[in-house]
Design a protein around this motif. Structure first.
Motif, PDB file in Angstrom:
ATOM      1  N   GLN A 114      54.615  72.260 -75.009  1.00 48.81           N
ATOM      2  CA  GLN A 114      53.714  73.236 -74.396  1.00 48.81           C
ATOM      3  C   GLN A 114      53.650  73.070 -72.878  1.00 48.81           C
ATOM      4  OE1 GLN A 114      52.329  71.144 -77.086  1.00 48.81           O
ATOM      5  NE2 GLN A 114      53.348  72.638 -78.384  1.00 48.81           N
ATOM      6  N   GLY A 115      54.618  72.406 -72.291  1.00 49.77           N
ATOM      7  CA  GLY A 115      54.618  72.155 -70.856  1.00 49.77           C
ATOM      8  C   GLY A 115      54.069  70.769 -70.566  1.00 49.77           C
ATOM      9  N   TRP A 116      53.722  70.517 -69.322  1.00 53.21           N
ATOM     10  CA  TRP A 116      53.211  69.212 -68.913  1.00 53.21           C
ATOM     11  C   TRP A 116      51.751  69.069 -69.318  1.00 53.21           C
ATOM     12  CZ3 TRP A 116      56.031  65.252 -66.983  1.00 53.21           C
ATOM     13  CH2 TRP A 116      57.338  65.552 -66.591  1.00 53.21           C
ATOM     14  N   LYS A 117      51.405  67.903 -69.856  1.00 50.17           N
ATOM     15  CA  LYS A 117      50.035  67.589 -70.266  1.00 50.17           C
ATOM     16  C   LYS A 117      49.668  66.203 -69.744  1.00 50.17           C
ATOM     17  CE  LYS A 117      48.701  70.877 -73.258  1.00 50.17           C
ATOM     18  NZ  LYS A 117      47.396  71.525 -73.203  1.00 50.17           N
ATOM     19  N   ALA A 118      48.400  66.005 -69.471  1.00 49.86           N
ATOM     20  CA  ALA A 118      47.910  64.703 -69.042  1.00 49.86           C
ATOM     21  C   ALA A 118      47.696  63.814 -70.265  1.00 49.86           C
ATOM     22  CB  ALA A 118      46.615  64.843 -68.261  1.00 49.86           C
ATOM     23  N   VAL A 119      48.255  62.625 -70.208  1.00 51.32           N
ATOM     24  CA  VAL A 119      48.074  61.622 -71.250  1.00 51.32           C
ATOM     25  C   VAL A 119      46.871  60.743 -70.910  1.00 51.32           C
ATOM     26  CG1 VAL A 119      49.137  59.598 -72.352  1.00 51.32           C
ATOM     27  CG2 VAL A 119      50.532  61.611 -71.803  1.00 51.32           C
ATOM     28  N   ALA A 120      46.727  60.453 -69.616  1.00 51.47           N
ATOM     29  CA  ALA A 120      45.631  59.603 -69.157  1.00 51.47           C
ATOM     30  C   ALA A 120      45.250  60.000 -67.741  1.00 51.47           C
ATOM     31  CB  ALA A 120      46.048  58.131 -69.194  1.00 51.47           C
ATOM     32  N   ALA A 121      43.992  59.735 -67.401  1.00 50.64           N
ATOM     33  CA  ALA A 121      43.501  59.969 -66.039  1.00 50.64           C
ATOM     34  C   ALA A 121      42.488  58.894 -65.698  1.00 50.64           C
ATOM     35  CB  ALA A 121      42.863  61.349 -65.925  1.00 50.64           C
ATOM     36  N   GLN A 122      42.486  58.514 -64.439  1.00 54.22           N
ATOM     37  CA  GLN A 122      41.451  57.613 -63.930  1.00 54.22           C
ATOM     38  C   GLN A 122      41.039  58.094 -62.561  1.00 54.22           C
ATOM     39  OE1 GLN A 122      41.994  53.440 -64.413  1.00 54.22           O
ATOM     40  NE2 GLN A 122      40.207  52.950 -63.192  1.00 54.22           N
ATOM     41  N   ASN A 123      39.751  58.107 -62.330  1.00 57.17           N
ATOM     42  CA  ASN A 123      39.160  58.604 -61.103  1.00 57.17           C
ATOM     43  C   ASN A 123      38.469  57.440 -60.392  1.00 57.17           C
ATOM     44  OD1 ASN A 123      38.250  60.361 -59.168  1.00 57.17           O
ATOM     45  ND2 ASN A 123      36.801  61.416 -60.497  1.00 57.17           N
ATOM     46  N   THR A 124      38.741  57.276 -59.105  1.00 51.39           N
ATOM     47  CA  THR A 124      38.200  56.161 -58.340  1.00 51.39           C
ATOM     48  C   THR A 124      37.603  56.668 -57.039  1.00 51.39           C
ATOM     49  OG1 THR A 124      39.914  54.704 -59.229  1.00 51.39           O
ATOM     50  CG2 THR A 124      38.784  53.966 -57.242  1.00 51.39           C
ATOM     51  N   ASP A 125      36.382  56.271 -56.742  1.00 49.80           N
ATOM     52  CA  ASP A 125      35.795  56.573 -55.441  1.00 49.80           C
ATOM     53  C   ASP A 125      36.450  55.715 -54.367  1.00 49.80           C
ATOM     54  OD1 ASP A 125      33.422  58.430 -55.040  1.00 49.80           O
ATOM     55  OD2 ASP A 125      32.860  57.442 -56.911  1.00 49.80           O
ATOM     56  N   VAL A 126      36.572  56.266 -53.166  1.00 49.32           N
ATOM     57  CA  VAL A 126      36.987  55.504 -51.999  1.00 49.32           C
ATOM     58  C   VAL A 126      35.719  55.147 -51.240  1.00 49.32           C
ATOM     59  CG1 VAL A 126      38.197  55.595 -49.784  1.00 49.32           C
ATOM     60  CG2 VAL A 126      39.253  56.604 -51.825  1.00 49.32           C
ATOM     61  N   VAL A 127      35.512  53.866 -51.016  1.00 45.83           N
ATOM     62  CA  VAL A 127      34.353  53.388 -50.275  1.00 45.83           C
ATOM     63  C   VAL A 127      34.900  52.812 -48.973  1.00 45.83           C
ATOM     64  CG1 VAL A 127      32.303  51.927 -50.309  1.00 45.83           C
ATOM     65  CG2 VAL A 127      33.185  52.890 -52.453  1.00 45.83           C
ATOM     66  N   GLU A 128      34.907  53.639 -47.932  1.00 45.26           N
ATOM     67  CA  GLU A 128      35.504  53.257 -46.645  1.00 45.26           C
ATOM     68  C   GLU A 128      34.880  51.985 -46.083  1.00 45.26           C
ATOM     69  OE1 GLU A 128      38.113  54.565 -45.156  1.00 45.26           O
ATOM     70  OE2 GLU A 128      38.341  56.271 -46.517  1.00 45.26           O
ATOM     71  N   GLY A 129      35.737  51.135 -45.513  1.00 45.56           N
ATOM     72  CA  GLY A 129      35.270  49.929 -44.848  1.00 45.56           C
ATOM     73  C   GLY A 129      34.943  48.770 -45.773  1.00 45.56           C
ATOM     74  N   HIS A 130      35.252  48.922 -47.056  1.00 46.29           N
ATOM     75  CA  HIS A 130      34.965  47.869 -48.028  1.00 46.29           C
ATOM     76  C   HIS A 130      36.215  47.608 -48.851  1.00 46.29           C
ATOM     77  CE1 HIS A 130      30.706  48.112 -47.072  1.00 46.29           C
ATOM     78  NE2 HIS A 130      30.853  49.426 -47.105  1.00 46.29           N
ATOM     79  N   GLU A 131      36.392  46.349 -49.225  1.00 45.11           N
ATOM     80  CA  GLU A 131      37.572  45.973 -49.999  1.00 45.11           C
ATOM     81  C   GLU A 131      37.283  45.714 -51.470  1.00 45.11           C
ATOM     82  OE1 GLU A 131      38.007  45.582 -45.942  1.00 45.11           O
ATOM     83  OE2 GLU A 131      36.761  44.189 -47.051  1.00 45.11           O
ATOM     84  N   SER A 132      36.011  45.555 -51.823  1.00 48.89           N
ATOM     85  CA  SER A 132      35.693  45.212 -53.202  1.00 48.89           C
ATOM     86  C   SER A 132      34.257  45.609 -53.524  1.00 48.89           C
ATOM     87  CB  SER A 132      35.886  43.700 -53.429  1.00 48.89           C
ATOM     88  OG  SER A 132      35.791  43.404 -54.808  1.00 48.89           O
ATOM     89  N   ILE A 133      33.908  45.365 -54.763  1.00 42.21           N
ATOM     90  CA  ILE A 133      32.550  45.573 -55.262  1.00 42.21           C
ATOM     91  C   ILE A 133      32.093  44.235 -55.828  1.00 42.21           C
ATOM     92  CG2 ILE A 133      31.131  46.781 -56.978  1.00 42.21           C
ATOM     93  CD1 ILE A 133      32.263  48.737 -54.969  1.00 42.21           C
ATOM     94  N   ALA A 134      30.860  43.885 -55.586  1.00 45.87           N
ATOM     95  CA  ALA A 134      30.267  42.694 -56.199  1.00 45.87           C
ATOM     96  C   ALA A 134      28.983  43.118 -56.900  1.00 45.87           C
ATOM     97  CB  ALA A 134      29.965  41.640 -55.130  1.00 45.87           C
ATOM     98  N   VAL A 135      28.601  42.377 -57.908  1.00 44.44           N
ATOM     99  CA  VAL A 135      27.343  42.639 -58.589  1.00 44.44           C
ATOM    100  C   VAL A 135      26.299  41.697 -57.996  1.00 44.44           C
ATOM    101  CG1 VAL A 135      26.125  42.676 -60.789  1.00 44.44           C
ATOM    102  CG2 VAL A 135      28.520  43.415 -60.666  1.00 44.44           C
ATOM    103  N   VAL A 136      25.285  42.283 -57.391  1.00 45.54           N
ATOM    104  CA  VAL A 136      24.204  41.542 -56.756  1.00 45.54           C
ATOM    105  C   VAL A 136      22.891  42.018 -57.363  1.00 45.54           C
ATOM    106  CG1 VAL A 136      23.056  41.027 -54.563  1.00 45.54           C
ATOM    107  CG2 VAL A 136      25.543  41.365 -54.616  1.00 45.54           C
ATOM    108  N   ASP A 137      22.143  41.103 -57.930  1.00 44.77           N
ATOM    109  CA  ASP A 137      20.881  41.446 -58.595  1.00 44.77           C
ATOM    110  C   ASP A 137      21.077  42.545 -59.635  1.00 44.77           C
ATOM    111  OD1 ASP A 137      19.433  39.553 -57.096  1.00 44.77           O
ATOM    112  OD2 ASP A 137      19.103  41.007 -55.474  1.00 44.77           O
ATOM    113  N   GLY A 138      22.195  42.483 -60.345  1.00 44.75           N
ATOM    114  CA  GLY A 138      22.465  43.429 -61.420  1.00 44.75           C
ATOM    115  C   GLY A 138      22.982  44.781 -60.978  1.00 44.75           C
ATOM    116  N   LYS A 139      23.244  44.959 -59.669  1.00 35.73           N
ATOM    117  CA  LYS A 139      23.718  46.244 -59.167  1.00 35.73           C
ATOM    118  C   LYS A 139      25.054  46.079 -58.456  1.00 35.73           C
ATOM    119  CE  LYS A 139      19.136  48.117 -58.640  1.00 35.73           C
ATOM    120  NZ  LYS A 139      18.162  48.733 -57.796  1.00 35.73           N
ATOM    121  N   SER A 140      25.944  47.038 -58.641  1.00 36.16           N
ATOM    122  CA  SER A 140      27.225  47.033 -57.942  1.00 36.16           C
ATOM    123  C   SER A 140      27.009  47.396 -56.484  1.00 36.16           C
ATOM    124  CB  SER A 140      28.192  48.041 -58.568  1.00 36.16           C
ATOM    125  OG  SER A 140      28.495  47.646 -59.883  1.00 36.16           O
ATOM    126  N   VAL A 141      27.533  46.555 -55.599  1.00 34.13           N
ATOM    127  CA  VAL A 141      27.335  46.726 -54.163  1.00 34.13           C
ATOM    128  C   VAL A 141      28.690  46.604 -53.470  1.00 34.13           C
ATOM    129  CG1 VAL A 141      26.153  45.808 -52.126  1.00 34.13           C
ATOM    130  CG2 VAL A 141      25.041  45.679 -54.362  1.00 34.13           C
TER     131      VAL A 141
END
Length: 154
Positions: A114-141
């Motif tokens: 039936q043509g091209w179909k998506a098998v999988a997708a992943q969506n990621t936010d870009v958080v400018e000026g940061h290289e990672s996420i850490a969990v601090v007091d139960g919240k992602s920062v």
């Protein structure tokens, strides 16, 4: 879809129409979809339900556009599609309009009868000026490591 990169145009078009079913229809019957917060859906029905909720509660006045794309073929019947996106006019939980958001979608595409179909997708936010996420007091920062190679654009 006649080309794998068409997924970005179709996704953005369905978003503009607030057509959650059209988004789900971009996928094979047994897809994988991971959203920006790590929610993981395994059927077109769940993909449609999640996007319908988003259009009703979060993205009813929003505009999504893909501002950059890259398609990498894997043989003749598979491809990986990256799309850098921007969303404006998202509604916050309090009803205010948020600042623009930026992110990257990745779609794994398969050529089907039936043509091209998506098998999988992943969506990621870009958080400018940061290289990672850490969990601090139960919240992602977002975390910045000033002297890291990524903070220097390497």
């Amino acid at each position: 879809m006649s080309t794998p990169g068409e997924v970005l145009t179709r996704f953005a078009g369905a978003w503009e129409r607030r057509d959650a079913q059209a988004i789900a229809d971009l996928f094979v019957p047994d897809p994988e979809f991971v959203n920006v917060t790590g929610l993981w859906w395994h059927t077109p029905k769940r993909i449609a339900m999640a996007h319908a909720f988003g259009f009703e509660k979060i993205f009813g006045n929003s505009h999504l556009e893909f501002v950059e794309e890259k398609v990498r073929m894997i043989g003749e019947e598979a491809a990986v599609v990256h799309g850098r996106w921007r969303v404006i006019n998202q509604d916050s939980a309090t009803g205010d309009t948020t600042d623009p958001r930026f992110g990257i979608f990745i779609f794994v595409m398969e050529k089907t009868g039936q043509g091209w179909k998506a098998v999988a997708a992943q969506n990621t936010d870009v958080v400018e000026g940061h290289e990672s996420i850490a969990v601090v007091d139960g919240k992602s920062v977002p975390q910045s490591y000033e002297d890291s190679p990524t903070s220097r654009g390497l």
